[in-house]
Write a protein that holds these residues in place. Structure first.
Motif, mmCIF file in Angstrom:
data_model
loop_
_atom_site.group_PDB
_atom_site.id
_atom_site.type_symbol
_atom_site.label_atom_id
_atom_site.label_comp_id
_atom_site.label_asym_id
_atom_site.label_seq_id
_atom_site.Cartn_x
_atom_site.Cartn_y
_atom_site.Cartn_z
ATOM 1 N N VAL A 245 0.121 3.673 -2.858
ATOM 2 C CA VAL A 245 -1.209 4.273 -2.735
ATOM 3 C C VAL A 245 -1.214 5.379 -1.692
ATOM 4 O O VAL A 245 -1.732 6.483 -1.921
ATOM 5 C CB VAL A 245 -2.257 3.194 -2.364
ATOM 6 N N GLU B 9 -4.830 -1.928 -6.049
ATOM 7 C CA GLU B 9 -4.311 -0.611 -5.672
ATOM 8 C C GLU B 9 -5.322 0.483 -6.009
ATOM 9 O O GLU B 9 -5.514 1.421 -5.238
ATOM 10 C CB GLU B 9 -2.979 -0.332 -6.380
ATOM 11 N N TRP C 98 -8.118 0.538 -3.445
ATOM 12 C CA TRP C 98 -7.656 1.163 -2.208
ATOM 13 C C TRP C 98 -7.596 2.680 -2.358
ATOM 14 O O TRP C 98 -8.043 3.416 -1.473
ATOM 15 C CB TRP C 98 -6.271 0.626 -1.815
ATOM 16 N N TYR C 99 -7.074 3.142 -3.458
ATOM 17 C CA TYR C 99 -6.970 4.582 -3.690
ATOM 18 C C TYR C 99 -8.356 5.237 -3.713
ATOM 19 O O TYR C 99 -8.588 6.255 -3.046
ATOM 20 C CB TYR C 99 -6.239 4.848 -5.002
ATOM 21 N N LEU D 26 0.797 -1.226 0.000
ATOM 22 C CA LEU D 26 0.000 0.000 0.000
ATOM 23 C C LEU D 26 0.830 1.277 0.000
ATOM 24 O O LEU D 26 0.279 2.369 -0.107
ATOM 25 C CB LEU D 26 -0.929 0.024 1.221
#
Length: 272
Positions: free
Chosen positions: A126, A226, A229-230, A123
């Protein structure tokens, strides 16, 4: 009642003696996939010393096996028919929403031991992207040692029992990233339950028990890629009312299904 093991090394001699010589009933309880490991490249000597085959042996000798999630129950069910689900619980009177300091910043945060810092690594791009985009954002890591992972604007707080709740109260958004493997499948979601109990909206990997705890879009978000998550973290950063609503929904779930009170009868029934 034996939690995990009677001795941390060697074969289960104590458990064997209790079950086979003393003929006592064992309630065997575990809340991790302790028949395996999350350490890559473990030496043969360590594997011999840990003797993880003991888990299946104790399961087969036990009167009742108590497991923290369905994945662990499925494993124990291979060796014993008396398997009971006994999920991780939270004292919601201790873990409760605190007064967050009046600041112009927003904090994304994570708490855990140094052995689980590795789950943060995927992460990092991100989080750094979000930190570049939102200058009022910072990242808090509450752990037993400083994570050396390259996150900019990282604020490290050393975990202490005495200040745990106060430190968690600094978070506006909590995260629980995991990898898709056998060890992660065995985790029982304590980190996500801590966030929820304190009214902190959270984003978690869709791995293991997280899928059962988090209703994505209601009491948190499940994010795999990713980009997910962003996008999910960005939504929470930009939407204070969404953070409040998800936080309240998460706390309601904990009180109803994962609090000490809601599981007391389930736990005590192990001894009937």
């Amino acid at each position: 009642f034996i939690h995990r093991e009677a001795a941390p090394v060697g074969p289960p001699l104590v458990e064997w003696a209790v079950a086979k010589i003393l003929h006592k009933k064992i309630i065997y309880d575990f809340d991790d996939a302790i028949w395996t490991t999350d350490r890559s490249g473990e030496s043969l000597l360590v594997r011999i010393v840990k003797f993880r085959r003991k888990v299946s042996m104790i399961c087969s000798w036990a009167h009742t096996v108590s497991c923290g999630n369905d994945f662990l129950c499925q494993y124990a069910g291979k060796f014993n028919t008396g398997v009971r689900l006994n999920p991780s619980t939270i004292d919601h009177h201790y873990h409760q929403p605190g007064d967050r300091p009046e600041t112009q910043t927003i904090a994304i945060g994570w708490t855990g031991s140094h052995s689980t810092i590795k789950y943060l690594m995927p992460l990092v791009p991100v989080i750094n992207r979000l930190l570049d985009e939102f200058k009022f954002l910072h990242f808090i890591a509450i752990a037993d040692r400083l994570p050396q992972i390259g996150i900019r604007n990282l604020q490290f707080i050393e975990w202490r029992k005495e200040t745990e709740i106060q430190d968690l109260s600094r978070l506006d958004i909590g995260i629980m990233p995991l990898t898709e493997d056998e060890w992660s499948q065995g985790k029982c979601g304590f980190k996500i339950l801590q966030y929820m109990a304190m009214g902190i909206p959270s984003v978690a990997s869709p791995v293991g028990v997280n899928r059962a705890i988090v209703r994505s879009g209601v009491n948190g978000y499940l994010s795999g890629s990713e980009d997910e998550w962003y996008q999910r973290l960005k939504e929470l950063i930009l939407n204070p009312s969404l953070r409040i609503a998800m936080g309240e929904s998460g706390r309601t779930l904990v009180i109803r299904s994962y609090s000490v009170e809601s599981n007391a009868a389930n736990f005590l029934s192990l001894f009937e």
